[in-house]
Design a protein around this motif. Structure first.
Motif, PDB file in Angstrom:
ATOM      1  N   VAL A 147     -16.038 -43.950  21.975  1.00  0.00           N
ATOM      2  CA  VAL A 147     -15.692 -44.767  20.817  1.00  0.00           C
ATOM      3  C   VAL A 147     -14.882 -43.942  19.829  1.00  0.00           C
ATOM      4  O   VAL A 147     -15.263 -42.828  19.464  1.00  0.00           O
ATOM      5  CB  VAL A 147     -16.969 -45.300  20.114  1.00  0.00           C
TER       6      VAL A 147
ATOM      7  N   PRO B 105     -18.065 -51.971  17.386  1.00  0.00           N
ATOM      8  CA  PRO B 105     -16.995 -51.845  18.384  1.00  0.00           C
ATOM      9  C   PRO B 105     -17.291 -52.623  19.674  1.00  0.00           C
ATOM     10  O   PRO B 105     -18.392 -52.561  20.213  1.00  0.00           O
ATOM     11  CB  PRO B 105     -16.951 -50.343  18.671  1.00  0.00           C
TER      12      PRO B 105
ATOM     13  N   ILE C  61     -17.286 -53.479  23.501  1.00  0.00           N
ATOM     14  CA  ILE C  61     -17.316 -52.720  24.760  1.00  0.00           C
ATOM     15  C   ILE C  61     -16.652 -53.519  25.875  1.00  0.00           C
ATOM     16  O   ILE C  61     -15.734 -53.040  26.530  1.00  0.00           O
ATOM     17  CB  ILE C  61     -18.777 -52.355  25.142  1.00  0.00           C
TER      18      ILE C  61
ATOM     19  N   HIS D 165     -21.150 -55.449  22.587  1.00  0.00           N
ATOM     20  CA  HIS D 165     -20.627 -54.550  21.557  1.00  0.00           C
ATOM     21  C   HIS D 165     -21.703 -53.569  21.112  1.00  0.00           C
ATOM     22  O   HIS D 165     -22.911 -53.837  21.279  1.00  0.00           O
ATOM     23  CB  HIS D 165     -20.107 -55.359  20.356  1.00  0.00           C
TER      24      HIS D 165
ATOM     25  N   MET E  78     -24.243 -45.710  17.725  1.00  0.00           N
ATOM     26  CA  MET E  78     -23.523 -46.004  18.974  1.00  0.00           C
ATOM     27  C   MET E  78     -24.449 -45.848  20.187  1.00  0.00           C
ATOM     28  O   MET E  78     -24.025 -45.454  21.272  1.00  0.00           O
ATOM     29  CB  MET E  78     -22.277 -45.119  19.138  1.00  0.00           C
TER      30      MET E  78
ATOM     31  N   LEU F  55     -18.204 -44.384  28.290  1.00  0.00           N
ATOM     32  CA  LEU F  55     -17.733 -45.077  27.094  1.00  0.00           C
ATOM     33  C   LEU F  55     -17.446 -44.063  25.997  1.00  0.00           C
ATOM     34  O   LEU F  55     -18.275 -43.203  25.698  1.00  0.00           O
ATOM     35  CB  LEU F  55     -18.779 -46.082  26.610  1.00  0.00           C
TER      36      LEU F  55
ATOM     37  N   CYS G 218     -13.295 -48.953  21.662  1.00  0.00           N
ATOM     38  CA  CYS G 218     -14.160 -48.346  22.665  1.00  0.00           C
ATOM     39  C   CYS G 218     -13.370 -48.252  23.956  1.00  0.00           C
ATOM     40  O   CYS G 218     -12.845 -49.250  24.462  1.00  0.00           O
ATOM     41  CB  CYS G 218     -15.394 -49.243  22.852  1.00  0.00           C
TER      42      CYS G 218
END
Ligand code: GRF
Length: 201
Positions: free
Chosen positions: A192, A148, A150, A138, A103, A190, A197
């Motif tokens: 997750v 994921p 964004i 992402h 991530m 951010l 997210c």
């Protein structure tokens, strides 16, 4: 300021958009290194013009994807990089790379994922005949364009679009979206959870 590296194979117009917004104080990041797998990538020149360290890491010198990635990881660690931004980087990263930066690797894709993943998102959207496409920022996981999401922005497809005209419109949306995503990450906004997210205050 978080220390960011950008990996790019081509023109580097997304890189330029990010660097411009950093210069204007709109993105709380510091790009410390730009790496390319192509010696003559204009992206490298764009970085050098702004006084940023730019490196060509030659894929021809390594026997496997893992060995290449290990060399890149070494450079990133030396620069104490906290976020890796893929901006038109045309190599698939190995699981080794993703595990090193979980991530912590972002990509921009020229379609609304999960539609039209892969290397021809613009052409595939046009060929399918969708009326709306767009772009997606992402996190990168071990799959192909599967991490994921964004941020996304929709872009209309018009009757007379060619791949070129559509790409121009998608690019314009990318230049808005990518700097924003980098800024959110660098401000620790951010979060997750599973596939989702969230933007947190
Ligand atoms: C962008 O369209 C991006 O969506 C895709 O590669 C392209 C890179 O363009 N991943 P540039 O090098 O930033 O001009």
């Amino acid at each position: 300021m978080k220390r960011v590296a950008v990996l790019a194979s081509g023109q580097g117009t997304n890189l330029e958009a990010i660097l411009e917004e950093i210069a204007q104080g709109k993105v709380a990041a510091r790009v410390v290194l730009v790496i390319s797998d192509r010696e003559r990538a204009p992206a490298l020149e764009r970085a050098r013009r702004r006084g940023i360290r730019a490196m060509f890491v030659d894929p021809g010198l390594y026997r496997s994807r893992e060995e290449y990635d290990a060399a890149v990881i070494g450079e990133l660690k030396e620069e104490r990089v906290e976020l890796v931004v893929l901006a038109g980087f045309m190599r698939l990263l190995s699981p080794l790379f993703i595990r090193e930066f979980p991530m912590r690797v972002m990509n921009i894709h020229p379609a609304l994922l999960p539609s039209f993943p892969g290397t021809s998102g613009i052409e595939d959207a046009l060929a399918y005949g969708v009326k709306v496409t767009g772009c997606t920022v992402h996190f990168v996981d071990e799959g192909l364009d599967t991490g994921p999401v964004i941020l996304q922005e929709a872009v209309p497809v018009i009757q007379d679009d060619t791949a070129e005209t559509l790409h121009q419109r998608v690019h314009a949306a990318e230049y808005r979206l990518y700097p924003r995503a980098v800024d959110l990450f660098c401000r620790d906004k951010l979060k997750v959870e599973g596939r989702r997210c969230y933007i947190v205050e």
